[in-house]
Design an enzyme around this catalytic site. Structure first.
Site, short mmCIF file in Angstrom:
data_model
loop_
_atom_site.label_atom_id
_atom_site.label_comp_id
_atom_site.label_asym_id
_atom_site.label_seq_id
_atom_site.Cartn_x
_atom_site.Cartn_y
_atom_site.Cartn_z
N ALA A 155 0.91 -1.16 0.20
CA ALA A 155 0.04 -0.45 0.05
C ALA A 155 1.00 1.28 0.15
O ALA A 155 0.21 2.00 -1.07
CB ALA A 155 -1.09 -0.20 1.06
N SER A 201 4.35 -7.38 5.66
CA SER A 201 3.98 -8.75 5.64
C SER A 201 2.87 -8.39 4.37
O SER A 201 4.00 -9.86 3.71
CB SER A 201 2.42 -8.33 6.11
OG SER A 201 2.84 -8.25 7.35
N SER A 202 3.14 -7.59 3.64
CA SER A 202 3.24 -7.88 2.03
C SER A 202 4.57 -9.04 1.00
O SER A 202 4.51 -9.57 0.09
CB SER A 202 3.44 -6.70 1.16
OG SER A 202 2.17 -5.66 1.31
N TRP A 257 5.77 -11.46 2.22
CA TRP A 257 6.15 -12.21 2.87
C TRP A 257 4.28 -13.39 2.18
O TRP A 257 4.39 -14.42 2.36
CB TRP A 257 5.75 -12.60 4.83
CG TRP A 257 6.75 -11.36 4.93
CD1 TRP A 257 7.29 -11.03 4.89
CD2 TRP A 257 7.51 -12.38 6.60
NE1 TRP A 257 8.59 -10.97 5.32
CE2 TRP A 257 8.52 -12.26 6.65
CE3 TRP A 257 6.96 -13.47 6.82
CZ2 TRP A 257 9.47 -11.59 7.73
CZ3 TRP A 257 7.62 -13.98 8.39
CH2 TRP A 257 9.05 -13.26 8.18
N ALA A 258 3.59 -12.42 1.56
CA ALA A 258 2.23 -13.31 1.15
C ALA A 258 2.78 -14.06 0.08
O ALA A 258 3.46 -13.80 -0.90
CB ALA A 258 1.52 -11.87 0.56
N GLN A 259 2.11 -15.87 0.32
CA GLN A 259 2.78 -16.68 -0.81
C GLN A 259 1.25 -16.56 -1.45
O GLN A 259 1.21 -16.66 -2.89
CB GLN A 259 2.18 -17.24 0.42
CG GLN A 259 3.22 -17.56 1.44
CD GLN A 259 3.50 -19.07 2.03
OE1 GLN A 259 3.00 -20.14 1.45
NE2 GLN A 259 4.80 -18.96 3.21
N GLU A 281 -9.20 -20.59 -4.64
CA GLU A 281 -8.83 -20.62 -3.05
C GLU A 281 -10.12 -20.42 -2.14
O GLU A 281 -11.54 -20.18 -2.82
CB GLU A 281 -7.80 -19.32 -2.73
CG GLU A 281 -6.60 -19.49 -3.19
CD GLU A 281 -5.49 -18.10 -2.78
OE1 GLU A 281 -6.25 -17.47 -2.25
OE2 GLU A 281 -4.20 -18.55 -3.38
N HIS A 315 -5.31 -17.70 10.60
CA HIS A 315 -4.91 -18.39 9.02
C HIS A 315 -4.58 -19.26 9.75
O HIS A 315 -4.24 -20.07 10.77
CB HIS A 315 -3.42 -18.05 8.47
CG HIS A 315 -3.47 -18.50 7.00
ND1 HIS A 315 -3.21 -19.84 7.00
CD2 HIS A 315 -3.28 -18.32 6.03
CE1 HIS A 315 -3.08 -20.45 5.96
NE2 HIS A 315 -3.58 -18.81 4.74
N ARG A 338 -11.86 -19.40 6.28
CA ARG A 338 -11.09 -19.66 6.85
C ARG A 338 -10.88 -19.48 9.03
O ARG A 338 -10.54 -20.36 9.05
CB ARG A 338 -9.83 -18.38 6.77
CG ARG A 338 -8.89 -18.30 5.56
CD ARG A 338 -7.86 -17.26 5.99
NE ARG A 338 -6.84 -17.53 4.77
CZ ARG A 338 -6.15 -16.70 3.85
NH1 ARG A 338 -6.11 -15.73 4.54
NH2 ARG A 338 -5.62 -16.83 3.02
N HIS A 375 -3.18 -13.45 11.36
CA HIS A 375 -2.38 -13.08 10.04
C HIS A 375 -3.20 -11.89 9.57
O HIS A 375 -2.21 -11.34 9.01
CB HIS A 375 -3.24 -14.65 9.23
CG HIS A 375 -2.61 -14.96 7.84
ND1 HIS A 375 -1.66 -14.73 7.47
CD2 HIS A 375 -3.34 -14.55 6.45
CE1 HIS A 375 -1.36 -15.24 5.85
NE2 HIS A 375 -2.75 -14.61 5.74
N ARG A 399 -12.29 -11.79 6.24
CA ARG A 399 -11.97 -11.55 4.90
C ARG A 399 -12.08 -13.20 3.78
O ARG A 399 -11.39 -14.03 4.31
CB ARG A 399 -10.31 -10.94 5.13
CG ARG A 399 -9.56 -10.39 3.56
CD ARG A 399 -8.42 -10.39 3.54
NE ARG A 399 -7.47 -11.46 4.22
CZ ARG A 399 -6.83 -12.45 3.67
NH1 ARG A 399 -6.76 -12.27 2.26
NH2 ARG A 399 -5.99 -13.57 3.96
N LEU A 424 -4.14 -8.08 -0.07
CA LEU A 424 -3.20 -7.16 -1.59
C LEU A 424 -4.77 -6.57 -2.72
O LEU A 424 -3.78 -5.34 -2.83
CB LEU A 424 -2.19 -8.32 -2.58
CG LEU A 424 -1.38 -9.34 -1.07
CD1 LEU A 424 -0.73 -10.05 -2.42
CD2 LEU A 424 -0.41 -7.92 -0.42
#
Length: 534
Positions: free
Chosen positions: A23, A49-50, A52-54, A120, A235, A281, A340, A375, A381
């Site tokens: 952001a 954190s961005s 690390w986003a998988q 997902e 998560h 989730r 998470h 979410r 993202l």
């Protein structure tokens, strides 16, 4: 300790951006030709954190899909309180924002049909784009960092920790910060908070060290209105190894058919939800939590569904596993729910504006109303991608008259100045992280929430001059506990053991501000003045 006069230096800029994740970087790039000072808590990109986003970024790019379908899925998991107009805005702009990233140089995975799209949890279509399998955030941030370094209008301050906003008469004029053991003030026409999430207030989290809710706490202290703070997403499948933060076993593994099993080999999610491992989730996380409460260990079984393809398709998870002696091709992966993502945050409108003049927020630290109580996977993202340019445009429009605005001299309190040089109290922080995981974690109840508030009072009395990090964690913990205490129902990421059902009376957003919480704590009352916003 040096005196204020000795060490405080000042600089000025058109726009100050606090936070250097997706952001913050996107907002900075879109602000040209305004001068931008960008604060990064660590080396650029390393504490975001961005990076690390998988899982990837969701957008309706398949011809069989549509923004309307994406909107419906977003609303379906949101516990009935997502802002439909905001969700429509985000899902409509999603495909365009993916194309923007491609134009900047991001290389997404492709197959014989074009962009490779995965499905997902709780998505009705395959609509999640990835880069290098499970390294989407890393690739996006790689490109954005290159573009930031090329941009003449941006000055990056690395290893710079924001301390507090400079605020007077409900208007923000920049912030104080600590860099290289020096306190610095940056005054600005516009200030953007893009500091990410709160995961590090918990003992188990997938978030990097910097994600301790500092932006949220700073905004709260300045008088910003906060929204939906009780909704924290855990998560389901953090890898249960000795590591802080916990490495993440991406949701895409379950999207590709991985099962959740307990230590007896039972596939337990089939009894919890019709979608089993692909349930929302919060449902999956509580399913695992319930198994753990019964004394079971839980595992992700990827052996049949992914097997030999694991190293190629999920290289990041594979590396995490191998680093801890696990071979996911042949072994079960131990998993545990970990903090998470925070659906709540600083309340903003659809341009990222807060209730404080001169202050905008975007990314995870903001609450736009998109996520509601829960979410949808890979919408985080996307939200940052959509709102960062909207924030930049609104700032450019508001500063378009080029008028010289006088900025008041705001003296930093001696107590705050001293706090900047106080080393973090690791013992108190660790204790509070454990308390938070127990009392404002996956499942809450009145007794636990009140216990946590009393423990916060105790820690504050024992550590009157807490470090900046401990102070921020205490502030965020108190706000979440107060919000969770008021919402006497279960909805999305907020689950009350003493109120396990959803109550139509609470089918609204909630708002809170710090002054009400402090006021009620001082008087010993439990009513936190949280407002249900209709």
């Amino acid at each position: 300790m040096p005196t204020q006069a000795d060490t405080i230096k000042s600089t000025t800029t058109d726009v100050l951006i606090i936070g250097a994740g997706l952001a913050g970087l996107m907002a900075a790039l879109r602000l040209a030709p305004k001068t931008v000072t960008l604060l990064s808590k660590g080396p650029l990109g390393q504490e975001a954190s961005s990076t690390w986003a998988q899982g990837g970024i969701s957008a309706a790019l398949d011809p069989a899909d549509s923004p309307e379908n994406h909107l419906a899925d977003t609303l379906a998991v949101a516990g009935g309180i997502a802002d439909e107009d905001v969700a429509s805005l985000v899902t409509d702009l999603g495909p365009e924002r993916i194309r923007d990233l491609i134009d900047l140089g991001v290389i997404f995975d492709h197959d014989d049909k074009g962009l490779s799209l995965s499905r997902e949890a709780a998505h009705s279509h395959r609509r999640v784009v990835h880069a290098n399998g499970d390294s989407t955030g890393k690739e996006v941030m790689r490109v954005l960092q290159l573009r930031i370094k090329e941009a003449a209008h941006i000055t990056v301050l690395e290893n710079a920790e924001a301390l507090d906003l400079l605020c007077q008469n409900n208007q923000v004029f920049g912030a104080s910060l600590l860099q290289d053991n020096q306190v610095l003030t940056v005054t600005a026409e516009a200030t953007v908070i893009a500091t990410g999430g709160i995961g590090q207030i918990y003992s188990a989290t997938t978030n990097p060290f910097a994600a301790c809710g500092d932006g949220l706490a700073m905004a709260a202290r300045a008088g910003a209105r906060l929204k939906d703070l009780e909704f924290v997403q855990f998560h389901p499948t953090a890898i249960d190894v000795e590591a802080t933060p916990r490495p993440l076993a991406t949701e895409a593994l379950r999207g590709d058919g991985a099962w959740l099993v307990n230590d007896t080999g039972k596939r337990f999610m089939q009894d919890e939800h019709p979608l089993a491992e692909l349930a929302p989730r919060d449902v999956v996380a509580r399913g695992i939590w319930q198994q753990i409460q019964k004394g079971h260990s839980c595992y992700l079984d990827c052996r049949k569904s992914i097997g030999d393809a694991f190293p190629e398709n999920f290289p990041t998870v594979y590396a995490h596993c191998k680093n801890h002696g696990i071979d996911p091709v042949k072994d079960l992966i131990p998993v545990v729910p970990a903090a998470h993502y925070h659906m709540g945050g600083i309340e903003t409108d659809n341009r990222g504006r807060t209730n404080l003049k001169g202050l905008w927020a975007c990314g995870e630290v903001a609450c736009t109303g998109l996520h509601g109580a829960n979410r949808l996977a890979s919408n985080s993202l996307l939200e940052a991608l959509v709102f960062a340019p909207l924030v930049s445009k609104d700032i450019c429009d508001s500063l378009a008259d080029n008028a010289v605005r006088s900025k008041p001299k705001i003296k930093i309190p001696e107590s705050a100045y001293a706090r900047a040089y106080t080393k973090p109290d690791k013992e108190n922080i660790s204790e509070l992280q454990t308390l938070n995981y127990r009392h404002i974690g996956l499942c809450r109840d009145e007794k636990g929430l009140k216990t946590l508030l009393k423990e916060l009072d105790r820690i504050e009395s024992e550590v009157p001059h807490a470090s900046a990090r401990l102070r921020n964690i205490m502030t965020v913990s108190r706000l979440i506990a107060a919000s969770a205490l008021e919402r006497q129902e279960s909805r999305g990421g907020h689950y009350r053991l003493d109120y396990p059902a959803s109550n139509p009376q609470y089918q609204h957003h909630s708002t809170i501000d710090l002054s009400d919480v402090i006021k009620n704590t001082a008087t010993g009352t439990t009513n936190t003045a949280m407002k249900l916003a209709s």
